[in-house]
Design an enzyme around this catalytic site. Structure first.
Site, PDB file in Angstrom:
ATOM      1  N   TYR A   1       6.554  42.093  26.680  1.00  0.00           N
ATOM      2  CA  TYR A   1       6.958  42.637  27.982  1.00  0.00           C
ATOM      3  C   TYR A   1       6.238  43.937  28.311  1.00  0.00           C
ATOM      4  O   TYR A   1       5.975  44.227  29.478  1.00  0.00           O
ATOM      5  CB  TYR A   1       8.490  42.764  28.066  1.00  0.00           C
ATOM      6  CG  TYR A   1       9.075  41.389  28.295  1.00  0.00           C
ATOM      7  CD1 TYR A   1       9.031  40.823  29.563  1.00  0.00           C
ATOM      8  CD2 TYR A   1       9.566  40.631  27.241  1.00  0.00           C
ATOM      9  CE1 TYR A   1       9.493  39.532  29.777  1.00  0.00           C
ATOM     10  CE2 TYR A   1      10.041  39.344  27.452  1.00  0.00           C
ATOM     11  CZ  TYR A   1       9.995  38.803  28.723  1.00  0.00           C
ATOM     12  OH  TYR A   1      10.430  37.533  28.937  1.00  0.00           O
TER      13      TYR A   1
ATOM     14  N   HIS B   1      15.266  35.760  38.342  1.00  0.00           N
ATOM     15  CA  HIS B   1      14.977  35.806  36.902  1.00  0.00           C
ATOM     16  C   HIS B   1      14.831  37.231  36.379  1.00  0.00           C
ATOM     17  O   HIS B   1      14.279  37.444  35.305  1.00  0.00           O
ATOM     18  CB  HIS B   1      13.728  34.966  36.591  1.00  0.00           C
ATOM     19  CG  HIS B   1      13.939  33.493  36.826  1.00  0.00           C
ATOM     20  ND1 HIS B   1      12.911  32.579  36.858  1.00  0.00           N
ATOM     21  CD2 HIS B   1      15.077  32.781  37.022  1.00  0.00           C
ATOM     22  CE1 HIS B   1      13.416  31.369  37.076  1.00  0.00           C
ATOM     23  NE2 HIS B   1      14.716  31.469  37.191  1.00  0.00           N
TER      24      HIS B   1
ATOM     25  N   CYS C   1      21.026  47.088  28.141  1.00  0.00           N
ATOM     26  CA  CYS C   1      21.473  47.066  26.759  1.00  0.00           C
ATOM     27  C   CYS C   1      21.757  45.622  26.355  1.00  0.00           C
ATOM     28  O   CYS C   1      22.195  44.821  27.165  1.00  0.00           O
ATOM     29  CB  CYS C   1      22.734  47.915  26.614  1.00  0.00           C
ATOM     30  SG  CYS C   1      23.289  47.984  24.882  1.00  0.00           S
TER      31      CYS C   1
END
Ligand code: BJW
Ligand code: ZN
Length: 245
Positions: free
Chosen positions: A61, A114, A122
């Site tokens: 990511y 999405h 968290c």
């Protein structure tokens, strides 16, 4: 090519996928043959992948954040902004893209089905998702200030549920179109029609009596379920497809 007439009776629901960002230079999923470093994307973009190797997931990511921050919206994104300006509340954009390019282009009525690449949340506590463009150094797994547990990207991974409020917004839009006696139009662009629930919206709209359009470069898995199909690049097709009336 048929024209899509957007008049004062039209309610337009747009669904976009990775193909709409392709001309900005963001790789599509099926275009990468669904692989990242020779692993299936599902192995990285899944809760199991994160449990197994969170630092690998953060590397994936972080790389994508870096890539998406360096590109710009294209004429396909811009056409959707113009349509929204014309239709106002009779427009809704549901995007499967997590790159944030629609909002950067100026789209306002957007549901990011999405999630968003530039948000983090968290993995345990209720702390709300927060803006985070950090490209974490290799090997890092950031931790939550509130509870000390691992943070995770704010992305809907395979096997995870979409936010009920997001699905509700999409359903409510079609319902409002129907109750107002308007003409409901659904247009999907740049999406392979392989991932649900997004790939099933076309069926819901048809059931509600709406008109359906697909703009895609290659045949999508759900192509046959659309009434109007335009083959081409969204950055070329969208800017000339609609007649604003
Ligand atoms: C161009 C172009 C240009 C190129 N111009 N076009 C019903 C039936 C079967 C399975 C399921 C079902 N309901 C749910 C499931 C399970 C699963 C699923 O759908 N699996 C399928 C693979 C079968 N769905 C889920 O798990 C979803 N969760 C859910 O429904 O929860 C409840 C539930 C769980 C389990 C079972 C049942 C119910 C969550 C889905 C979340 C998907 N997330 C991903 C990963 C995000 C990670 C990340 O970004 O890092 O989102 S998957 C990946 O695919 C990504 C994309 O948003 C998504 C869609 O891809 P997209 O956008 O269509 O891209 P591509 O690459 O596939 O296609 C691009 C297209 O553009 C191509 O066709 C090109 O031709 C075209 N193109 N250039 C125009 N210039
Ligand atoms: Zn926490």
């Amino acid at each position: 090519m048929d024209s899509l007439i957007l008049d004062s009776n039209t309610w337009l629901l747009v669904l976009t996928g990775a193909g709409v960002s392709a001309e900005s230079g963001v790789p599509t999923f099926r275009g990468m043959s669904g692989l990242w470093e020779d692993q299936h994307v599902e192995a990285v973009a899944s809760p199991e992948g994160f449990r197994k190797d969170p630092s690998r997931v953060w590397r994936f990511y972080s790389e994508r954040r870096k890539g998406a921050a360096a590109v710009h919206p294209n004429p396909g994104h811009e056409a959707l902004v113009a349509w929204e300006r014309h239709l106002g509340d009779r427009f809704l954009l549901a995007t499967q893209n997590v790159d944030g390019l629609h909002t950067r282009a100026g789209s306002q009525r957007v549901v990011e089905m999405h999630g968003n690449l530039f948000k983090t949340r968290c993995s345990r506590c209720e702390r709300p998702p927060f803006d985070d463009a950090t490209v974490y150094p290799t090997g890092t797994v950031p931790e939550c200030d509130a509870c000390g547990m691992r943070l995770r990207p704010h992305i809907v991974w395979f096997g995870e549920y979409l936010e009920p409020a997001d699905i509700q917004r999409i359903e409510d839009f079609s319902l409002r179109a129907a109750t107002s006696g308007g003409r409901l139009v659904f247009l999907a662009a740049g999406t392979s029609g392989a991932v649900y629930p997004a790939a099933g919206i076309v069926d819901q709209v048809r059931k509600a009596g709406g008109e359906t359009w697909l703009v895609n470069l290659d045949p999508a898995e759900n192509s046959s379920r659309f009434e109007h199909r335009v083959v081409g690049k969204s950055g070329e097709v969208l800017p000339t497809l609609a007649k604003l009336a």
